[in-house]
Motif scaffolding. Structure first.
Motif, mmCIF file in Angstrom:
data_model
loop_
_atom_site.group_PDB
_atom_site.id
_atom_site.type_symbol
_atom_site.label_atom_id
_atom_site.label_comp_id
_atom_site.label_asym_id
_atom_site.label_seq_id
_atom_site.Cartn_x
_atom_site.Cartn_y
_atom_site.Cartn_z
ATOM 1 N N ARG A 48 0.823 -1.222 0.000
ATOM 2 C CA ARG A 48 0.000 0.000 0.000
ATOM 3 C C ARG A 48 0.854 1.268 0.000
ATOM 4 N NH1 ARG A 48 -3.711 -2.483 4.676
ATOM 5 N NH2 ARG A 48 -5.230 -3.547 3.371
ATOM 6 N N ASP A 49 2.176 1.099 -0.009
ATOM 7 C CA ASP A 49 3.099 2.230 -0.020
ATOM 8 C C ASP A 49 2.995 3.058 1.276
ATOM 9 O OD1 ASP A 49 5.190 3.438 -1.414
ATOM 10 O OD2 ASP A 49 3.884 4.988 -2.247
ATOM 11 N N GLU A 50 2.809 2.342 2.405
ATOM 12 C CA GLU A 50 2.611 2.998 3.697
ATOM 13 C C GLU A 50 3.672 2.635 4.734
ATOM 14 O OE1 GLU A 50 -2.282 3.081 3.551
ATOM 15 O OE2 GLU A 50 -1.306 1.528 4.722
ATOM 16 N N LEU A 51 4.672 1.876 4.358
ATOM 17 C CA LEU A 51 5.662 1.372 5.305
ATOM 18 C C LEU A 51 6.963 2.157 5.175
ATOM 19 C CD1 LEU A 51 6.441 -0.731 7.452
ATOM 20 C CD2 LEU A 51 7.016 -2.304 5.579
ATOM 21 N N TYR A 52 7.476 2.583 6.336
ATOM 22 C CA TYR A 52 8.697 3.382 6.391
ATOM 23 C C TYR A 52 9.690 2.720 7.340
ATOM 24 C CZ TYR A 52 5.747 6.850 4.192
ATOM 25 O OH TYR A 52 4.914 7.493 3.311
ATOM 26 N N VAL A 53 10.968 2.951 7.072
ATOM 27 C CA VAL A 53 12.023 2.434 7.943
ATOM 28 C C VAL A 53 12.929 3.579 8.379
ATOM 29 C CG1 VAL A 53 12.049 0.087 7.028
ATOM 30 C CG2 VAL A 53 13.494 1.824 5.965
ATOM 31 N N TYR A 54 13.516 3.371 9.540
ATOM 32 C CA TYR A 54 14.571 4.260 10.027
ATOM 33 C C TYR A 54 15.866 3.481 9.885
ATOM 34 C CZ TYR A 54 17.449 7.221 12.958
ATOM 35 O OH TYR A 54 18.443 8.050 13.422
ATOM 36 N N GLU A 55 16.800 4.057 9.143
ATOM 37 C CA GLU A 55 18.059 3.381 8.871
ATOM 38 C C GLU A 55 19.212 4.275 9.298
ATOM 39 O OE1 GLU A 55 20.189 1.210 5.040
ATOM 40 O OE2 GLU A 55 18.150 1.976 4.880
ATOM 41 N N GLU A 56 20.207 3.637 9.908
ATOM 42 C CA GLU A 56 21.404 4.349 10.340
ATOM 43 C C GLU A 56 22.615 3.464 10.053
ATOM 44 O OE1 GLU A 56 22.636 5.276 14.707
ATOM 45 O OE2 GLU A 56 21.200 6.820 14.079
ATOM 46 N N LEU A 57 23.566 4.007 9.338
ATOM 47 C CA LEU A 57 24.786 3.272 8.973
ATOM 48 C C LEU A 57 24.474 1.916 8.328
ATOM 49 C CD1 LEU A 57 26.904 4.075 12.162
ATOM 50 C CD2 LEU A 57 27.017 5.210 9.929
ATOM 51 N N GLY A 58 23.467 1.907 7.476
ATOM 52 C CA GLY A 58 23.108 0.696 6.748
ATOM 53 C C GLY A 58 22.273 -0.310 7.516
ATOM 54 N N ALA A 59 21.952 -0.015 8.762
ATOM 55 C CA ALA A 59 21.158 -0.938 9.581
ATOM 56 C C ALA A 59 19.766 -0.361 9.826
ATOM 57 C CB ALA A 59 21.841 -1.187 10.920
ATOM 58 N N ILE A 60 18.747 -1.195 9.672
ATOM 59 C CA ILE A 60 17.375 -0.777 9.973
ATOM 60 C C ILE A 60 17.171 -0.885 11.478
ATOM 61 C CG2 ILE A 60 14.945 -1.408 9.716
ATOM 62 C CD1 ILE A 60 15.612 -2.055 6.797
ATOM 63 N N LEU A 61 16.848 0.251 12.072
ATOM 64 C CA LEU A 61 16.656 0.313 13.523
ATOM 65 C C LEU A 61 15.206 0.520 13.915
ATOM 66 C CD1 LEU A 61 19.742 2.526 14.454
ATOM 67 C CD2 LEU A 61 19.540 0.031 14.517
ATOM 68 N N GLY A 62 14.341 0.716 12.919
ATOM 69 C CA GLY A 62 12.942 0.926 13.238
ATOM 70 C C GLY A 62 12.069 0.866 12.002
ATOM 71 N N ALA A 63 10.774 0.677 12.248
ATOM 72 C CA ALA A 63 9.787 0.649 11.175
ATOM 73 C C ALA A 63 8.476 1.218 11.698
ATOM 74 C CB ALA A 63 9.571 -0.777 10.679
ATOM 75 N N CYS A 64 7.713 1.806 10.787
ATOM 76 C CA CYS A 64 6.410 2.351 11.155
ATOM 77 C C CYS A 64 5.534 2.417 9.918
ATOM 78 C CB CYS A 64 6.569 3.750 11.749
ATOM 79 S SG CYS A 64 5.037 4.494 12.346
ATOM 80 N N THR A 65 4.291 2.066 10.085
ATOM 81 C CA THR A 65 3.302 2.222 9.030
ATOM 82 C C THR A 65 2.568 3.524 9.288
ATOM 83 O OG1 THR A 65 3.077 -0.151 8.800
ATOM 84 C CG2 THR A 65 1.248 1.192 7.990
ATOM 85 N N ILE A 66 2.443 4.323 8.261
ATOM 86 C CA ILE A 66 1.696 5.585 8.333
ATOM 87 C C ILE A 66 0.627 5.482 7.254
ATOM 88 C CG2 ILE A 66 1.798 8.091 8.235
ATOM 89 C CD1 ILE A 66 4.854 7.787 8.893
ATOM 90 N N SER A 67 -0.606 5.289 7.699
ATOM 91 C CA SER A 67 -1.683 4.877 6.807
ATOM 92 C C SER A 67 -2.834 5.876 6.751
ATOM 93 C CB SER A 67 -2.219 3.526 7.300
ATOM 94 O OG SER A 67 -3.292 3.095 6.511
ATOM 95 N N ASN A 68 -3.512 5.874 5.630
ATOM 96 C CA ASN A 68 -4.760 6.637 5.493
ATOM 97 C C ASN A 68 -5.938 5.890 6.101
ATOM 98 O OD1 ASN A 68 -3.758 8.908 4.020
ATOM 99 N ND2 ASN A 68 -3.634 7.603 2.213
ATOM 100 N N ARG A 69 -5.715 4.629 6.485
ATOM 101 C CA ARG A 69 -6.781 3.812 7.054
ATOM 102 C C ARG A 69 -6.490 3.495 8.515
ATOM 103 N NH1 ARG A 69 -4.706 2.370 2.929
ATOM 104 N NH2 ARG A 69 -5.150 1.169 1.122
ATOM 105 N N GLY A 70 -7.540 3.582 9.307
ATOM 106 C CA GLY A 70 -7.414 3.159 10.694
ATOM 107 C C GLY A 70 -7.667 1.660 10.803
#
Length: 164
Positions: A48-70
């Motif tokens: 759905r193109d709603e998934l984001y990652v937090y990356e630092e020095l090539g490592a994924i340290l977090g993820a979050c979905t930010i959606s138009n749907r509840g």
């Protein structure tokens, strides 16, 4: 840095989720377990193109979905605005990155997305036992909306933030 997730990120996201589940259980919160969230949940978010990652020095340290749907029960919640909100879902930050403001950065990022889309609210929820998530939401000026008991007896707390 926060960016859109890709298919190749799913394995790293699930490693973070497994770490988060372990920490949550140690803290007495059983909102997540082996049945949720699953890689299939994140795959749907990615599709759905709603998934984001937090990356630092090539490592994924977090993820979050930010959606138009509840979530499916969101129509029952007494939100300020039912249709004009972005929903934060499945926010996971590696225990190795805790205290570095990663979760706060996801919220700031969601606020920026909401502004770009002219959407006035962010909303989210967490289990009553998840004190860390509640502190995160309060620290970022979310307002408690209501509590609701789920069918299986768990109590969920719903929060929203006006970003206009």
């Amino acid at each position: 840095m926060i960016s859109k997730a890709t298919e190749k990120d799913l394995g790293a996201i699930m490693k973070v989720v497994d770490q988060v589940i372990e920490v949550m259980h140690a803290q007495g919160s059983f909102q997540w377990d082996e049945s949720y969230p699953l890689v299939s949940d994140y795959q749907k978010d990615l599709n759905r193109d709603e998934l984001y990652v937090y990356e630092e020095l090539g490592a994924i340290l977090g993820a979050c979905t930010i959606s138009n749907r509840g979530h499916e029960e969101y129509h029952l919640i007494n939100w300020s605005e039912h249709d004009l909100a972005l929903t934060l879902k499945r926010l996971a930050v590696s225990p190795n990155a805790r205290g570095k403001g990663v979760a706060d950065q996801f919220i700031e990022f969601a606020e920026e997305l909401a502004h770009k889309k002219n959407i006035p609210h962010l909303n989210t929820d967490t289990f009553a036992e998840n004190l860390y998530a509640q502190q995160l939401f309060k620290r970022n000026e979310f307002r408690f909306v209501q509590a609701r008991i789920e069918d299986e007896g768990s109590e969920l707390y719903y929060f929203e933030k006006n970003v206009t």
